[in-house]
Scaffold this motif. Structure first.
Motif, PDB file in Angstrom:
ATOM      1  N   GLY A 176       0.797  -1.222   0.000  1.00 23.81           N
ATOM      2  CA  GLY A 176       0.000   0.000   0.000  1.00 23.81           C
ATOM      3  C   GLY A 176       0.825   1.265   0.000  1.00 23.81           C
ATOM      4  O   GLY A 176       0.543   2.218   0.736  1.00 23.81           O
ATOM      5  N   THR A 194      -1.195   4.343  -0.769  1.00 21.25           N
ATOM      6  CA  THR A 194      -1.993   4.691   0.417  1.00 21.25           C
ATOM      7  C   THR A 194      -1.125   5.411   1.446  1.00 21.25           C
ATOM      8  O   THR A 194      -1.467   6.504   1.915  1.00 21.25           O
ATOM      9  CB  THR A 194      -2.584   3.424   1.067  1.00 21.25           C
ATOM     10  OG1 THR A 194      -3.478   2.812   0.158  1.00 21.25           O
ATOM     11  CG2 THR A 194      -3.317   3.758   2.350  1.00 21.25           C
ATOM     12  N   ASN A 195      -0.006   4.801   1.803  1.00 27.21           N
ATOM     13  CA  ASN A 195       0.794   5.294   2.923  1.00 27.21           C
ATOM     14  C   ASN A 195       1.484   6.620   2.616  1.00 27.21           C
ATOM     15  O   ASN A 195       1.641   7.462   3.505  1.00 27.21           O
ATOM     16  CB  ASN A 195       1.839   4.254   3.313  1.00 27.21           C
ATOM     17  CG  ASN A 195       1.203   2.963   3.805  1.00 27.21           C
ATOM     18  OD1 ASN A 195       0.041   2.939   4.172  1.00 27.21           O
ATOM     19  ND2 ASN A 195       1.972   1.886   3.798  1.00 27.21           N
ATOM     20  N   ALA A 212      -2.454   8.784  -0.387  1.00 23.91           N
ATOM     21  CA  ALA A 212      -3.904   8.814  -0.153  1.00 23.91           C
ATOM     22  C   ALA A 212      -4.246   9.057   1.317  1.00 23.91           C
ATOM     23  O   ALA A 212      -5.138   9.853   1.629  1.00 23.91           O
ATOM     24  CB  ALA A 212      -4.545   7.521  -0.648  1.00 23.91           C
ATOM     25  N   TYR A 213      -3.531   8.378   2.220  1.00 25.94           N
ATOM     26  CA  TYR A 213      -3.826   8.565   3.648  1.00 25.94           C
ATOM     27  C   TYR A 213      -3.430   9.955   4.141  1.00 25.94           C
ATOM     28  O   TYR A 213      -4.285  10.688   4.674  1.00 25.94           O
ATOM     29  CB  TYR A 213      -3.177   7.466   4.488  1.00 25.94           C
ATOM     30  CG  TYR A 213      -3.224   7.772   5.971  1.00 25.94           C
ATOM     31  CD1 TYR A 213      -4.449   7.911   6.628  1.00 25.94           C
ATOM     32  CD2 TYR A 213      -2.056   7.960   6.713  1.00 25.94           C
ATOM     33  CE1 TYR A 213      -4.503   8.230   7.979  1.00 25.94           C
ATOM     34  CE2 TYR A 213      -2.107   8.266   8.060  1.00 25.94           C
ATOM     35  CZ  TYR A 213      -3.332   8.398   8.689  1.00 25.94           C
ATOM     36  OH  TYR A 213      -3.390   8.720  10.025  1.00 25.94           O
ATOM     37  N   GLN A 270      -7.412   3.756   5.505  1.00 28.61           N
ATOM     38  CA  GLN A 270      -7.328   3.069   4.210  1.00 28.61           C
ATOM     39  C   GLN A 270      -8.336   3.682   3.222  1.00 28.61           C
ATOM     40  O   GLN A 270      -9.329   3.049   2.862  1.00 28.61           O
ATOM     41  CB  GLN A 270      -7.608   1.567   4.387  1.00 28.61           C
ATOM     42  CG  GLN A 270      -6.607   0.843   5.250  1.00 28.61           C
ATOM     43  CD  GLN A 270      -5.253   0.661   4.579  1.00 28.61           C
ATOM     44  OE1 GLN A 270      -5.140   0.707   3.368  1.00 28.61           O
ATOM     45  NE2 GLN A 270      -4.215   0.446   5.367  1.00 28.61           N
ATOM     46  N   ILE A 288      -8.119   4.094   0.117  1.00 23.51           N
ATOM     47  CA  ILE A 288      -8.194   3.401  -1.174  1.00 23.51           C
ATOM     48  C   ILE A 288      -8.013   1.898  -0.961  1.00 23.51           C
ATOM     49  O   ILE A 288      -7.392   1.199  -1.754  1.00 23.51           O
ATOM     50  CB  ILE A 288      -7.183   3.956  -2.207  1.00 23.51           C
ATOM     51  CG1 ILE A 288      -5.733   3.875  -1.704  1.00 23.51           C
ATOM     52  CG2 ILE A 288      -7.524   5.385  -2.579  1.00 23.51           C
ATOM     53  CD1 ILE A 288      -4.689   4.185  -2.789  1.00 23.51           C
ATOM     54  N   GLY A 289      -8.603   1.394   0.115  1.00 22.22           N
ATOM     55  CA  GLY A 289      -8.400  -0.001   0.500  1.00 22.22           C
ATOM     56  C   GLY A 289      -8.966  -1.015  -0.466  1.00 22.22           C
ATOM     57  O   GLY A 289      -8.568  -2.166  -0.460  1.00 22.22           O
ATOM     58  N   ASP A 345     -11.507   4.307  -5.927  1.00 20.51           N
ATOM     59  CA  ASP A 345     -11.536   4.176  -4.467  1.00 20.51           C
ATOM     60  C   ASP A 345     -11.424   5.531  -3.775  1.00 20.51           C
ATOM     61  O   ASP A 345     -12.154   5.818  -2.819  1.00 20.51           O
ATOM     62  CB  ASP A 345     -10.411   3.250  -3.986  1.00 20.51           C
ATOM     63  CG  ASP A 345     -10.618   1.805  -4.410  1.00 20.51           C
ATOM     64  OD1 ASP A 345     -11.700   1.481  -4.924  1.00 20.51           O
ATOM     65  OD2 ASP A 345      -9.690   0.994  -4.245  1.00 20.51           O
ATOM     66  N   ILE A 346     -10.510   6.381  -4.231  1.00 22.64           N
ATOM     67  CA  ILE A 346     -10.374   7.701  -3.611  1.00 22.64           C
ATOM     68  C   ILE A 346     -11.603   8.550  -3.908  1.00 22.64           C
ATOM     69  O   ILE A 346     -12.004   9.392  -3.095  1.00 22.64           O
ATOM     70  CB  ILE A 346      -9.052   8.399  -4.058  1.00 22.64           C
ATOM     71  CG1 ILE A 346      -8.702   9.564  -3.114  1.00 22.64           C
ATOM     72  CG2 ILE A 346      -9.116   8.891  -5.486  1.00 22.64           C
ATOM     73  CD1 ILE A 346      -8.294   9.160  -1.743  1.00 22.64           C
ATOM     74  N   THR A 373     -14.358   7.378  -1.325  1.00 26.14           N
ATOM     75  CA  THR A 373     -14.073   7.849   0.036  1.00 26.14           C
ATOM     76  C   THR A 373     -14.228   9.356   0.152  1.00 26.14           C
ATOM     77  O   THR A 373     -14.905   9.863   1.055  1.00 26.14           O
ATOM     78  CB  THR A 373     -12.648   7.435   0.448  1.00 26.14           C
ATOM     79  OG1 THR A 373     -12.513   6.022   0.326  1.00 26.14           O
ATOM     80  CG2 THR A 373     -12.340   7.855   1.868  1.00 26.14           C
TER      81      THR A 373
END
Length: 382
Positions: free
Chosen positions: A133, A136-137, A140-141, A154, A156-157, A187-188, A191
């Motif tokens: 990820g 993500t890390n 996105a997060y 998460q 974009i999990g 995914d983004i 969310t």
């Protein structure tokens, strides 16, 4: 409650049967039955045959189709699953990835039950290996948390629960589905849209995520472009939702976070460095126009040393967002070498750390982005 489980796929014959079986058992056990629908991108390995031949309990329907939306991608599959669910008057849609090896029947309950309790968006919270990820890390997060002030770990999990009300919001503007939202930007988009529309959100703890991860240097360039381009597009759309946010609030979480050491993920450090340097030379002139003079100077040094502090990385992404807003770039591709360099920095810094130790650095990164948000505000609104 009527629950639809949606599974997007493309050439996942080796894993999707297990996902269908676990989802079917979850629907039967917790909701008395339900519908599983697979939207496929035209697999050539028999993925749909596996879906339709998997034995499921009585009361569970299984459907599989090739999506018709002309842009190939995960988002196109999810769009048509949502349209299917709306036609069937579903109360909740649970999305799960087709390559999951850690899914259990309880996942379906955990994603759908909060919808019954009045939530509109259910995000996953799982323990992932420190090098799984990386988008993500690194992006996105920290960007989602610092922009919108919601600590969804998460964003974009890939696995989500959504209410019937969210279906209407996601599907109301067909134009958005002609962008990278139809690909890995979906995914983004899901969310961020839920957060920006002030819907009721929750995270559910799912334990460890075991799937088929990708080596970032070898295969994540296009995904980076699609996710980050969509994130930038949504920043323009929802600037009124993030401009005044000055803190990060915890999100209600169902269940305790799991601790431990997940299955290791392979990252080829030398390939990351090589790709960063090669693409830097290719994109350098564009990046001179994207980045502030100060940021560009520090990035040049970071490409040489692969020491890439979080405050500099925040400025890179904030500069990129401003450049996108102003039409200097039309997508995030010029930033890919810097993503590779930042990932290399993180791999080197965490080489001897456990996943839980590395997690503290990732959580702190979101706070660094928040501290640097004034830099974004100044550049965005002038």
């Amino acid at each position: 409650m009527k629950v639809v489980v949606g599974i997007p796929s493309y050439n996942n014959a080796d894993t999707i049967g297990y996902v269908v079986k676990q989802a079917a058992e979850g629907l039967k056990k917790y909701f008395g039955g339900g519908i599983i629908v697979n939207a496929d991108g035209g697999s050539t390995d028999g993925t749909r045959d596996v879906v339709l031949s998997t034995k499921v309990p009585e009361g569970v329907e299984v459907h599989s189709f090739v999506y018709k939306w002309p842009i190939p991608g995960k988002g196109s599959a999810m769009k048509e699953i949502m349209e299917f669910a709306r036609e069937r008057d579903a109360d909740a849609v649970v999305f799960v990835d087709s390559d999951l090896r850690s899914i259990t029947p309880e996942w379906i309950y955990k994603f759908a039950k909060p919808i019954e309790d009045g939530y509109d968006f259910v995000a996953p919270l799982y323990l992932r290996h420190k090098w799984d990820g990386t988008i993500t890390n690194n992006i996105a997060y920290p960007m989602t948390a610092s922009l919108y002030g919601v600590d969804i770990r998460q964003p974009i999990g890939g696995d989500f629960g959504i209410s019937s009300k969210m279906l209407d919001i996601y599907l109301e503007n067909e134009e958005v589905w002609k962008t990278d939202v139809a690909r890995f930007g979906v995914d983004i988009f899901l969310t961020t849209t839920a957060i920006a529309n002030r819907r009721k959100v929750i995270q559910v703890s799912l334990g460890m995520k075991i799937h088929n991860p990708k080596d970032p240097a070898a295969s994540l360039g296009p995904m980076f472009n699609q996710v980050v381009g969509t994130l930038f597009m949504l920043m323009k759309r929802y600037e009124n939702a993030w401009k005044d946010v000055r803190d990060i609030k915890p999100v209600e979480t169902w269940g305790e976070e799991v601790k431990g050491e997940p299955e290791a993920v392979k990252v080829t450090l030398e390939l990351l460095k090589q790709r960063a340097r090669e693409l830097w030379e290719k994109e350098k002139e564009v990046l001179k126009r994207v980045l502030s003079d100060e940021t560009f100077k520090h990035v040049e040094e970071a490409i040489r040393t692969f020491e890439f502090p979080d405050d500099l990385w925040a400025h890179v992404l904030f500069d990129g967002a401003v450049a996108y807003k102003n039409g200097v770039i039309s997508n995030a591709e010029p930033l890919i070498p810097l993503y590779f360099a930042k990932t290399a920095d993180f791999v080197m810094r965490t080489m001897d750390m456990s996943t839980m130790e590395a997690e503290k650095l990732i959580r702190e990164r979101a706070r660094v982005f928040l501290r640097e948000k004034g830099y974004l505000i100044e550049r965005w609104f002038t």
